[in-house]
Write an enzyme that holds these catalytic residues in place. Structure first.
Site, short mmCIF file in Angstrom:
data_model
loop_
_atom_site.label_atom_id
_atom_site.label_comp_id
_atom_site.label_asym_id
_atom_site.label_seq_id
_atom_site.Cartn_x
_atom_site.Cartn_y
_atom_site.Cartn_z
CB ILE A 158 23.26 1.24 17.57
CG1 ILE A 158 24.73 0.81 17.73
CG2 ILE A 158 23.12 2.28 16.45
CD1 ILE A 158 25.30 0.04 16.54
NE ARG A 178 13.64 -11.37 18.09
CZ ARG A 178 14.17 -12.57 18.23
NH1 ARG A 178 13.50 -13.63 17.89
NH2 ARG A 178 15.39 -12.72 18.70
CB SER A 179 13.52 -8.99 24.37
OG SER A 179 14.49 -8.56 23.46
NE ARG A 234 26.09 -6.59 9.35
CZ ARG A 234 26.83 -5.69 10.03
NH1 ARG A 234 26.59 -4.41 9.93
NH2 ARG A 234 27.83 -6.11 10.79
CD GLU A 263 27.38 -2.99 2.90
OE1 GLU A 263 26.26 -2.88 3.42
OE2 GLU A 263 28.44 -2.90 3.51
CG HIS A 281 28.88 -0.65 6.08
ND1 HIS A 281 28.55 -1.98 5.93
CD2 HIS A 281 28.86 -0.43 7.43
CE1 HIS A 281 28.35 -2.54 7.12
NE2 HIS A 281 28.53 -1.62 8.05
#
Ligand code: DGY
Length: 325
Positions: A158, A178-179, A234, A263, A281
């Site tokens: 995404i 992070r990677s 999220r 939520e 959402h």
């Protein structure tokens, strides 16, 4: 006998028909989540569960379902609501819905970003008040996207789709992940540098123990005062109380949020802020996308319960135990 599948929410009719053609279905025929005790009672005896991202699937629920449970098809790409290691330990395979919602979620990210920076939502609210107005050279001036820099936090499917759309709008893109992603056509920078430099921070990392409150009061203070924050991943990735304070204090220019920390509750402070765009959402919420997500759930349930094979959208394929084996 068709395998017994429990569905925790009312689905569109076309999906109900697909499920009904393959399984013995028990459905919670409502749009709101069941109270926990009722959910636990509903899943008892299920061989498969089609769960929503708002259902907590943990040891307690797996116990309530019973040892015959073989598969949980989670109706979403995010699966922070599921204790996957616990399910795997019990031989319960968990699937999710990758790919099919990438474009819809990326579109919604750009939609709420534009609504925020170009003051679309604010302008719409204003016109409905009936107050007099006229075009003037100073009327509702906003910020454009072209020539600005977007900072993507989490360059997964995404995040990458949002980056492509942003480039089409003339934005420069940097990312923090992070990677390392040496193949990515966007410069990777440390998160602190991203926060301190970009015009727009857009969150696309999954919710994990490490990313909970990744955007806290400190992170918000690092952002520029004229920068915007977008969250379509999220809610708990952002400390919502700290965000309200930062928006009130003018520490950042605005926020566009499709997801919320508690939520479906929305922090009351957010509702009063003109520099916050809030949507319920809607990321994956197109008719076609939701059908495709539902079908990925149906085919995962079918793979395990009818065809006795591991579906390609299994989160941890090592959880698969053939019935025949
Ligand atoms: C997901 O797929 O994880 C979404 O949040 C549900 O639309």
């Amino acid at each position: 006998m068709a395998p017994h599948v429990v569905v925790t929410r009312r689905l569109p009719d076309a999906l109900r028909a697909e499920l009904g053609a393959r399984f013995d279905v028990t459905e919670h025929d409502g749009d709101l989540p069941l109270p926990r005790e009722e959910l636990l009672a509903l899943v008892a005896g299920a061989e498969g569960i089609l769960a929503m991202v708002s259902d907590r699937v943990d040891g307690e629920l797996l116990d309530a379902a019973g040892p015959q449970l073989r598969v949980v098809a989670n109706h979403g790409v995010g699966y922070d609501n599921v204790d996957v290691p616990e399910a795997t330990r019990r031989g319960v395979l968990v699937s999710n819905t990758p790919d099919v919602l990438t474009d819809a979620t990326a579109e919604l990210t750009l939609a709420i970003l534009l609504a925020l920076v170009r003051r679309v939502a604010e302008g719409d609210r204003f016109l409905r008040t009936g107050e007099p107005w006229t075009w003037t050279p100073r009327w509702m001036l906003a910020t454009g996207l072209s020539g600005r820099t977007l900072g993507i936090v989490g360059l997964g499917r995404i995040g990458a789709a949002v980056a492509r759309l942003a480039v089409a709008f003339g934005m420069d893109v940097v990312h923090a992940t992070r990677s390392p992603r040496p193949d990515a056509p966007y410069r990777q920078v440390p998160l602190d540098e991203l926060l301190a430099t970009v015009d727009v921070v857009s969150l696309h990392c999954p919710l994990t123990a490490e990313t909970r409150h990744l955007i806290d009061a400190d992170a918000l203070r690092r952002m520029r005062r004229d920068a915007f924050l977008v969250n379509t991943t999220r809610g708990p990735v952002v400390d919502e109380a700290a965000l309200v304070e930062a928006l009130r204090a003018g520490e950042i220019a605005g926020a566009a949020l499709d997801v919320f920390e508690r939520e479906p509750e929305v922090h009351p402070g957010l509702r009063d802020l003109p520099n916050a765009v809030l949507t319920p959402h809607l990321g994956s919420g197109t008719t076609d996308t939701r059908h495709a997500m539902g079908m990925l759930c149906v085919t995962a349930l079918e793979a395990v319960l009818v065809e006795d094979r591991c579906p390609s959208n299994a989160i941890d394929p090592s959880a698969f135990r053939p019935a025949a084996g």
